[in-house]
Design an enzyme around this catalytic site. Structure first.
Site, PDB file in Angstrom:
ATOM      1  CB  SER A   9      18.346   2.853  -7.096  1.00 61.79           C
ATOM      2  OG  SER A   9      19.291   3.123  -7.942  1.00 61.79           O
ATOM      3  CG  HIS A  34      18.758   4.864  -2.928  1.00 61.70           C
ATOM      4  ND1 HIS A  34      19.382   5.060  -1.698  1.00 61.70           N
ATOM      5  CD2 HIS A  34      19.826   4.727  -3.734  1.00 61.70           C
ATOM      6  CE1 HIS A  34      20.637   4.810  -1.512  1.00 61.70           C
ATOM      7  NE2 HIS A  34      20.842   4.612  -2.820  1.00 61.70           N
ATOM      8  CG  ASP A  36      22.196   5.148  -6.537  1.00 63.12           C
ATOM      9  OD1 ASP A  36      22.728   5.368  -5.219  1.00 63.12           O
ATOM     10  OD2 ASP A  36      21.347   4.429  -6.723  1.00 63.12           O
ATOM     11  CG  MET A  38      27.650   7.085  -8.984  1.00 63.22           C
ATOM     12  SD  MET A  38      27.588   5.439  -9.948  1.00 63.22           S
ATOM     13  CE  MET A  38      26.561   4.691  -8.941  1.00 63.22           C
ATOM     14  CG  HIS A  67      23.958   6.194  -2.103  1.00 62.88           C
ATOM     15  ND1 HIS A  67      24.175   4.994  -2.567  1.00 62.88           N
ATOM     16  CD2 HIS A  67      25.301   6.431  -1.347  1.00 62.88           C
ATOM     17  CE1 HIS A  67      25.261   4.450  -2.040  1.00 62.88           C
ATOM     18  NE2 HIS A  67      25.832   5.283  -1.291  1.00 62.88           N
ATOM     19  CG  MET A  69      28.048   6.142  -3.966  1.00 58.63           C
ATOM     20  SD  MET A  69      27.514   4.846  -5.212  1.00 58.63           S
ATOM     21  CE  MET A  69      25.906   5.721  -5.467  1.00 58.63           C
ATOM     22  CG  MET A 146      27.414   0.641   0.205  1.00 62.45           C
ATOM     23  SD  MET A 146      25.962   1.260  -0.629  1.00 62.45           S
ATOM     24  CE  MET A 146      26.351   0.548  -2.087  1.00 62.45           C
ATOM     25  N   GLY A 151      28.727   1.878  -7.280  1.00 62.99           N
ATOM     26  CA  GLY A 151      29.309   2.274  -8.359  1.00 62.99           C
ATOM     27  C   GLY A 151      28.476   1.967  -9.740  1.00 62.99           C
ATOM     28  N   GLY A 153      24.848  -0.412 -10.796  1.00 58.07           N
ATOM     29  CA  GLY A 153      23.543  -1.037 -10.503  1.00 58.07           C
ATOM     30  C   GLY A 153      23.751  -2.613 -11.029  1.00 58.07           C
ATOM     31  CG  ASP A 184      22.491   0.861  -2.359  1.00 56.36           C
ATOM     32  OD1 ASP A 184      21.917   0.253  -3.351  1.00 56.36           O
ATOM     33  OD2 ASP A 184      22.896   2.002  -2.352  1.00 56.36           O
ATOM     34  N   GLY A 185      21.931  -2.573  -2.749  1.00 51.94           N
ATOM     35  CA  GLY A 185      22.699  -3.348  -3.730  1.00 51.94           C
ATOM     36  C   GLY A 185      22.406  -5.113  -3.843  1.00 51.94           C
ATOM     37  N   GLY A 186      21.737  -5.245  -5.159  1.00 55.39           N
ATOM     38  CA  GLY A 186      21.445  -6.645  -5.485  1.00 55.39           C
ATOM     39  C   GLY A 186      20.106  -7.057  -4.724  1.00 55.39           C
ATOM     40  N   GLY A 206      17.186  -1.204  -7.343  1.00 55.46           N
ATOM     41  CA  GLY A 206      17.465  -0.400  -8.637  1.00 55.46           C
ATOM     42  C   GLY A 206      16.941  -1.373  -9.752  1.00 55.46           C
ATOM     43  CB  SER A 207      18.566  -4.211 -11.641  1.00 57.66           C
ATOM     44  OG  SER A 207      19.140  -4.722 -10.738  1.00 57.66           O
TER      45      SER A 207
HETATM   46  C1  DX5 Z   1      25.354   1.330  -6.641  1.00 61.12           C
HETATM   47  C2  DX5 Z   1      24.141   2.084  -5.964  1.00 61.12           C
HETATM   48  C3  DX5 Z   1      22.859   1.187  -5.912  1.00 61.12           C
HETATM   49  C4  DX5 Z   1      22.229   0.797  -7.081  1.00 61.12           C
HETATM   50  C5  DX5 Z   1      21.031  -0.465  -6.850  1.00 61.12           C
HETATM   51  O1  DX5 Z   1      26.412   1.971  -6.303  1.00 61.12           O
HETATM   52  O2  DX5 Z   1      24.276   2.544  -4.828  1.00 61.12           O
HETATM   53  O3  DX5 Z   1      21.852   2.044  -5.219  1.00 61.12           O
HETATM   54  O4  DX5 Z   1      21.550   1.448  -7.976  1.00 61.12           O
HETATM   55  O5  DX5 Z   1      20.928  -1.122  -7.847  1.00 61.12           O
HETATM   56  P1  DX5 Z   1      20.749  -2.730  -7.699  1.00 61.12           P
HETATM   57  O6  DX5 Z   1      19.484  -2.659  -6.927  1.00 61.12           O
HETATM   58  O7  DX5 Z   1      20.305  -3.162  -9.251  1.00 61.12           O
HETATM   59  O8  DX5 Z   1      21.714  -3.412  -7.176  1.00 61.12           O
HETATM   60 ZN    ZN Z   2      22.645   3.604  -3.794  1.00 66.13          ZN
END
Ligand code: DX5
Ligand code: ZN
Length: 228
Positions: A9, A34, A36, A38, A67, A69, A146, A151, A153, A184-186, A206-207
């Site tokens: 992401s 991926h 995102d 928003m 994705h 959102m 999720m 919302g 990263g 998705d997430g963390g 993402g991060s």
């Molecule tokens: C958050 C996004 C994720 C996010 C993941 O709402 O849907 O895709 O970017 O980032 P990390 O991997 O840093 O949690």
């Molecule tokens: Zn996402």
């Protein structure tokens, strides 16, 4: 399932050097982009829209998924696909709320996504149970579970939510579907194996990919050690 993919992401990427970052990540092997989107309504932040989807799609040969959102996903499906997305992931919670906002319901949302010719994924928030989407599984190609509140990263995953991944994988096998199950997430190198053991085959990162510690290639290689 024995093939796994990382789905970077770009939320925490350096947008001033986006082309460079996309090319660097692509050079490290197959992946799914991926993206995102928003809208400041379904989730508080704004991120980016079709221009970035188009820019990434033009730079890569890998599959691009959006994705969404956003509160009104169907309004954007055609634009996302025209910009280069070939998998549309919308939120179950947005589709359920949409009729109150003057939009179509869940079944119609799936149909409209399908009509674009794209693959269809449903994302579920931490508070949504699998029972709520069970009947729809044969209609879609992917569920995105999720592991954080959507919302932002850089949050920490809640590993208890991986139980939903296991439940989904069991259902997919029972119903003879070859469902993609994405988390998705963390996701980080130290919990990637946990996600795969739970039954996920696509890991959004993402991060863990775009950070100041190492290059995207090095970070992807670290993650892949756990997923191939
Ligand atoms: C958050 C996004 C994720 C996010 C993941 O709402 O849907 O895709 O970017 O980032 P990390 O991997 O840093 O949690
Ligand atoms: Zn996402």
């Amino acid at each position: 399932m024995n093939s796994y993919l990382i789905a970077p992401s770009i939320l925490t990427a350096d947008f001033g050097r986006l082309a460079n970052q996309i090319e660097a990540a692509d050079a490290a092997g197959p992946l799914v982009w991926h993206l995102d989107v928003m809208d400041g309504h379904f989730v508080p932040p704004l991120s980016f829209g079709t221009e970035i989807i188009k820019a990434v799609s033009e730079l890569t040969d890998n599959l691009v998924e959006v994705h969404a959102m956003v509160a009104h996903p169907t309004e954007h499906f055609d634009d996302f696909v025209e910009a280069g997305a070939s998998r549309l992931i919308f939120h179950y919670e947005a589709a359920m709320e949409a009729p109150n906002l003057g939009g179509p319901g869940l079944g119609e949302t799936i149909l409209r996504a399908r009509e674009t010719g794209s693959e269809v994924g449903i994302a579920i928030n931490p508070g949504t149970n699998i029972a709520e989407i069970e009947e729809l599984l044969p209609e879609i190609q992917q569920v995105t579970v999720m592991l954080i509140r959507p919302g932002w990263g850089g949050q920490q995953m809640n590993p208890e939510l991986l139980d939903k991944v296991t439940e989904l994988r069991e259902l997919s096998t029972k119903l003879n579907l070859s469902l993609n199950i994405e988390v998705d997430g963390g996701v980080k190198p130290d919990n990637a194996k946990l996600c795969i053991d739970a039954g996920a085959n696509i890991l959004v990162a993402g991060s863990a990919v775009f950070n100041h510690d190492s290059t995207p290639q090095e970070n992807l290689n670290k993650l892949r050690k756990f997923v191939t």
